[in-house]
Motif scaffolding. Structure first.
Motif, PDB file in Angstrom:
ATOM      1  N   SER A   9       1.194  -6.197 -14.585  1.00  0.00           N
ATOM      2  CA  SER A   9       1.710  -5.799 -15.930  1.00  0.00           C
ATOM      3  C   SER A   9       1.971  -4.293 -16.032  1.00  0.00           C
ATOM      4  CB  SER A   9       1.169  -6.566 -17.164  1.00  0.00           C
ATOM      5  OG  SER A   9       1.093  -8.050 -16.912  1.00  0.00           O
ATOM      6  N   LEU A  10       0.584  -3.794 -15.777  1.00  0.00           N
ATOM      7  CA  LEU A  10       0.651  -2.339 -16.136  1.00  0.00           C
ATOM      8  C   LEU A  10       1.499  -1.478 -15.149  1.00  0.00           C
ATOM      9  CD1 LEU A  10      -1.091   0.340 -16.787  1.00  0.00           C
ATOM     10  CD2 LEU A  10      -2.630  -0.186 -14.670  1.00  0.00           C
ATOM     11  N   VAL A  11       1.824  -1.945 -13.829  1.00  0.00           N
ATOM     12  CA  VAL A  11       2.739  -1.323 -12.907  1.00  0.00           C
ATOM     13  C   VAL A  11       4.181  -1.565 -13.519  1.00  0.00           C
ATOM     14  CG1 VAL A  11       3.791  -1.603 -10.743  1.00  0.00           C
ATOM     15  CG2 VAL A  11       1.298  -1.530 -10.996  1.00  0.00           C
ATOM     16  N   HIS A  12       4.529  -2.552 -13.907  1.00  0.00           N
ATOM     17  CA  HIS A  12       5.916  -3.074 -14.303  1.00  0.00           C
ATOM     18  C   HIS A  12       6.125  -2.302 -15.514  1.00  0.00           C
ATOM     19  CE1 HIS A  12       9.380  -5.122 -15.946  1.00  0.00           C
ATOM     20  NE2 HIS A  12       9.588  -5.609 -14.997  1.00  0.00           N
ATOM     21  N   ALA A  40      12.363  -1.608 -12.581  1.00  0.00           N
ATOM     22  CA  ALA A  40      10.963  -1.708 -12.737  1.00  0.00           C
ATOM     23  C   ALA A  40      10.419  -2.894 -11.856  1.00  0.00           C
ATOM     24  CB  ALA A  40      10.583  -2.041 -14.013  1.00  0.00           C
ATOM     25  N   ASP A  41      11.219  -3.947 -11.389  1.00  0.00           N
ATOM     26  CA  ASP A  41      10.743  -4.861 -10.640  1.00  0.00           C
ATOM     27  C   ASP A  41      10.904  -4.297  -9.095  1.00  0.00           C
ATOM     28  OD1 ASP A  41      11.000  -6.867 -12.587  1.00  0.00           O
ATOM     29  OD2 ASP A  41      12.934  -7.808 -12.059  1.00  0.00           O
ATOM     30  N   ARG A  42      11.866  -3.665  -8.980  1.00  0.00           N
ATOM     31  CA  ARG A  42      11.631  -2.928  -7.466  1.00  0.00           C
ATOM     32  C   ARG A  42      10.433  -1.978  -7.227  1.00  0.00           C
ATOM     33  NH1 ARG A  42      17.339  -2.864  -8.167  1.00  0.00           N
ATOM     34  NH2 ARG A  42      17.182  -0.558  -9.024  1.00  0.00           N
ATOM     35  N   ILE A  43      10.341  -1.319  -8.295  1.00  0.00           N
ATOM     36  CA  ILE A  43       9.011  -0.444  -8.135  1.00  0.00           C
ATOM     37  C   ILE A  43       7.662  -1.172  -7.809  1.00  0.00           C
ATOM     38  CG2 ILE A  43       7.597   1.178  -9.567  1.00  0.00           C
ATOM     39  CD1 ILE A  43      10.076   2.491  -8.245  1.00  0.00           C
ATOM     40  N   THR A  44       7.680  -2.379  -8.853  1.00  0.00           N
ATOM     41  CA  THR A  44       6.502  -2.945  -8.676  1.00  0.00           C
ATOM     42  C   THR A  44       6.124  -3.843  -7.206  1.00  0.00           C
ATOM     43  OG1 THR A  44       6.932  -3.831 -11.051  1.00  0.00           O
ATOM     44  CG2 THR A  44       5.306  -5.166  -9.618  1.00  0.00           C
ATOM     45  N   LEU A  57      -9.662   2.423  -9.373  1.00  0.00           N
ATOM     46  CA  LEU A  57      -8.433   1.971  -8.472  1.00  0.00           C
ATOM     47  C   LEU A  57      -7.262   1.746  -9.595  1.00  0.00           C
ATOM     48  CD1 LEU A  57      -7.877   0.532  -5.968  1.00  0.00           C
ATOM     49  CD2 LEU A  57      -8.619  -1.707  -6.765  1.00  0.00           C
ATOM     50  N   ARG A  58      -7.613   1.261 -10.643  1.00  0.00           N
ATOM     51  CA  ARG A  58      -6.477   1.031 -11.929  1.00  0.00           C
ATOM     52  C   ARG A  58      -5.910   2.561 -12.131  1.00  0.00           C
ATOM     53  NH1 ARG A  58      -6.122  -1.831 -16.613  1.00  0.00           N
ATOM     54  NH2 ARG A  58      -4.644  -0.811 -18.593  1.00  0.00           N
ATOM     55  N   SER A  59      -6.534   3.690 -11.976  1.00  0.00           N
ATOM     56  CA  SER A  59      -5.868   5.093 -12.123  1.00  0.00           C
ATOM     57  C   SER A  59      -4.957   5.326 -10.958  1.00  0.00           C
ATOM     58  CB  SER A  59      -6.963   6.142 -12.012  1.00  0.00           C
ATOM     59  OG  SER A  59      -7.591   6.018 -13.450  1.00  0.00           O
ATOM     60  N   TRP A  60      -5.553   4.896  -9.661  1.00  0.00           N
ATOM     61  CA  TRP A  60      -4.858   5.151  -8.363  1.00  0.00           C
ATOM     62  C   TRP A  60      -3.601   4.384  -8.407  1.00  0.00           C
ATOM     63  CZ3 TRP A  60      -4.475   1.772  -4.035  1.00  0.00           C
ATOM     64  CH2 TRP A  60      -3.895   2.363  -2.757  1.00  0.00           C
ATOM     65  N   VAL A  61      -3.656   2.998  -8.724  1.00  0.00           N
ATOM     66  CA  VAL A  61      -2.555   2.294  -8.946  1.00  0.00           C
ATOM     67  C   VAL A  61      -1.447   2.772  -9.820  1.00  0.00           C
ATOM     68  CG1 VAL A  61      -1.472   0.112  -9.533  1.00  0.00           C
ATOM     69  CG2 VAL A  61      -3.612   0.127  -8.453  1.00  0.00           C
ATOM     70  N   ALA A  62      -1.720   3.284 -11.097  1.00  0.00           N
ATOM     71  CA  ALA A  62      -1.095   4.010 -11.827  1.00  0.00           C
ATOM     72  C   ALA A  62      -0.346   5.116 -11.726  1.00  0.00           C
ATOM     73  CB  ALA A  62      -1.831   4.331 -13.382  1.00  0.00           C
ATOM     74  N   GLY A  63      -1.068   5.954 -10.801  1.00  0.00           N
ATOM     75  CA  GLY A  63      -0.579   7.406 -10.128  1.00  0.00           C
ATOM     76  C   GLY A  63       0.386   7.113  -9.186  1.00  0.00           C
ATOM     77  N   ILE A  64       0.294   6.121  -8.292  1.00  0.00           N
ATOM     78  CA  ILE A  64       1.351   5.543  -7.514  1.00  0.00           C
ATOM     79  C   ILE A  64       2.625   5.340  -8.064  1.00  0.00           C
ATOM     80  CG2 ILE A  64       1.908   3.813  -5.499  1.00  0.00           C
ATOM     81  CD1 ILE A  64      -0.854   3.871  -4.796  1.00  0.00           C
ATOM     82  N   THR A  65       2.289   4.378  -9.217  1.00  0.00           N
ATOM     83  CA  THR A  65       3.588   3.701  -9.921  1.00  0.00           C
ATOM     84  C   THR A  65       4.447   5.123 -10.619  1.00  0.00           C
ATOM     85  OG1 THR A  65       2.309   1.863 -10.483  1.00  0.00           O
ATOM     86  CG2 THR A  65       4.251   2.220 -11.845  1.00  0.00           C
ATOM     87  N   ARG A  66       3.647   5.847 -11.383  1.00  0.00           N
ATOM     88  CA  ARG A  66       4.432   6.938 -11.969  1.00  0.00           C
ATOM     89  C   ARG A  66       5.172   8.060 -10.723  1.00  0.00           C
ATOM     90  NH1 ARG A  66      -0.373   7.246 -14.892  1.00  0.00           N
ATOM     91  NH2 ARG A  66      -1.269   9.237 -13.715  1.00  0.00           N
ATOM     92  N   HIS A  67       4.390   8.316  -9.848  1.00  0.00           N
ATOM     93  CA  HIS A  67       4.934   8.960  -8.744  1.00  0.00           C
ATOM     94  C   HIS A  67       6.386   8.293  -8.229  1.00  0.00           C
ATOM     95  CE1 HIS A  67       5.734  10.254  -4.490  1.00  0.00           C
ATOM     96  NE2 HIS A  67       5.179  11.334  -5.012  1.00  0.00           N
ATOM     97  N   PRO A  86       7.447  -9.916 -13.927  1.00  0.00           N
ATOM     98  CA  PRO A  86       7.219  -9.186 -12.582  1.00  0.00           C
ATOM     99  C   PRO A  86       7.220  -9.891 -11.571  1.00  0.00           C
ATOM    100  CG  PRO A  86       4.981  -9.353 -13.974  1.00  0.00           C
ATOM    101  CD  PRO A  86       6.089 -10.439 -14.692  1.00  0.00           C
ATOM    102  N   PRO A  87       7.698  -9.373 -10.502  1.00  0.00           N
ATOM    103  CA  PRO A  87       7.585  -9.878  -9.171  1.00  0.00           C
ATOM    104  C   PRO A  87       6.366 -10.080  -8.306  1.00  0.00           C
ATOM    105  CG  PRO A  87       8.570  -7.835  -8.780  1.00  0.00           C
ATOM    106  CD  PRO A  87       8.142  -7.834 -10.446  1.00  0.00           C
ATOM    107  N   ARG A  88       5.555 -11.173  -8.168  1.00  0.00           N
ATOM    108  CA  ARG A  88       4.370 -11.380  -7.492  1.00  0.00           C
ATOM    109  C   ARG A  88       4.581 -11.479  -5.810  1.00  0.00           C
ATOM    110  NH1 ARG A  88      -0.020 -14.153  -5.754  1.00  0.00           N
ATOM    111  NH2 ARG A  88      -1.710 -14.047  -7.480  1.00  0.00           N
TER     112      ARG A  88
END
Length: 219
Positions: free
Chosen positions: A34-37, A50-54, A75-85, A205-207
């Motif tokens: 949910s955070l990533v999406h 957003a689905d594709r990015i997820t 790990l949460r911050s790392w995942v968020a950083g990858i997502t924003r990038h 969001p796509p699992r």
């Protein structure tokens, strides 16, 4: 789901991913999808994108679990950083494709570049603010939601939360201080991203599907 302190859980999750445990990817997805999406959607304003990015983010995590360093943050911050990038890269590509469709060949004008950078800055700031709100301690988040989304004053906020007015003011002040860092944040983390395979479109969001036998670490 384990109830360990986040740093310990983060290290253990990374170790499980490095061993190729498909169940670990599922747990990570359940916690952060949910955070990533939502972060990707904040930047791109497009459900399909957003689905594709997820999919790409969790594909990257599955392929490169060792690129996470617990010493550098959660790990949460790392995942968020990858997502924003990745979302910002997609936004740049989308803008470039739109320019070509309009017949604007050649280098972008200085004005177009400034407009693109403005969009990226605003979208990235909004995404970071969303991340900060969802990541901050629940008492601060609840105070902000009451004061700014439900338009309670600090006296009403204190009454709703069952705390003193001084405590309500303290929580609001701390929450606003955390939110202010979204506007002061200039650079996105440099996260190298390799392209990962994209599956067919799936509902939001796509699992990610667990890897099957004989497919290595492929999703």
């Amino acid at each position: 789901m384990a109830h360990d302190a986040p740093p310990r859980w983060d290290r253990r999750m990374q170790q499980r991913l490095a061993r190729g445990e498909a169940a670990a990817l599922g747990e990570l997805y359940d916690r952060f999808a949910s955070l990533v999406h939502s972060l990707a959607y904040r930047v791109l304003d497009d459900e399909d994108a957003a689905d594709r990015i997820t999919r790409e983010v969790f594909g990257y995590i599955w392929e490169h679990p060792d690129s996470y360093d617990p010493k550098q943050g959660s790990l949460r911050s790392w995942v968020a950083g990858i997502t924003r990038h990745q979302a910002v890269q997609r936004l740049r590509q989308t803008e470039a494709d739109s320019a070509r469709d309009r017949g604007e060949a050649g280098p972008a004008s200085a004005e177009s570049e400034r407009e693109l950078e403005r969009k990226i800055h605003e979208a990235s700031t909004a995404a970071r603010a969303d991340y900060i709100v969802t990541s901050m301690p629940a008492p601060l988040r609840e105070a902000l939601e009451l004061a700014y989304f439900q338009r309670r004053d600090y006296r009403q906020t204190a009454a709703d939360l069952g705390v003193t007015e001084d405590e309500a003011r303290r929580r609001l002040r701390l929450g606003l201080q955390l939110l202010s860092t979204a506007h002061n944040h200039q650079a996105l983390p440099a996260v190298p991203m390799r392209r990962v395979a994209r599956g067919p479109h799936t509902p939001r969001p796509p699992r990610p599907a667990p890897p099957g036998p004989g497919h290595g670490r492929s999703l």
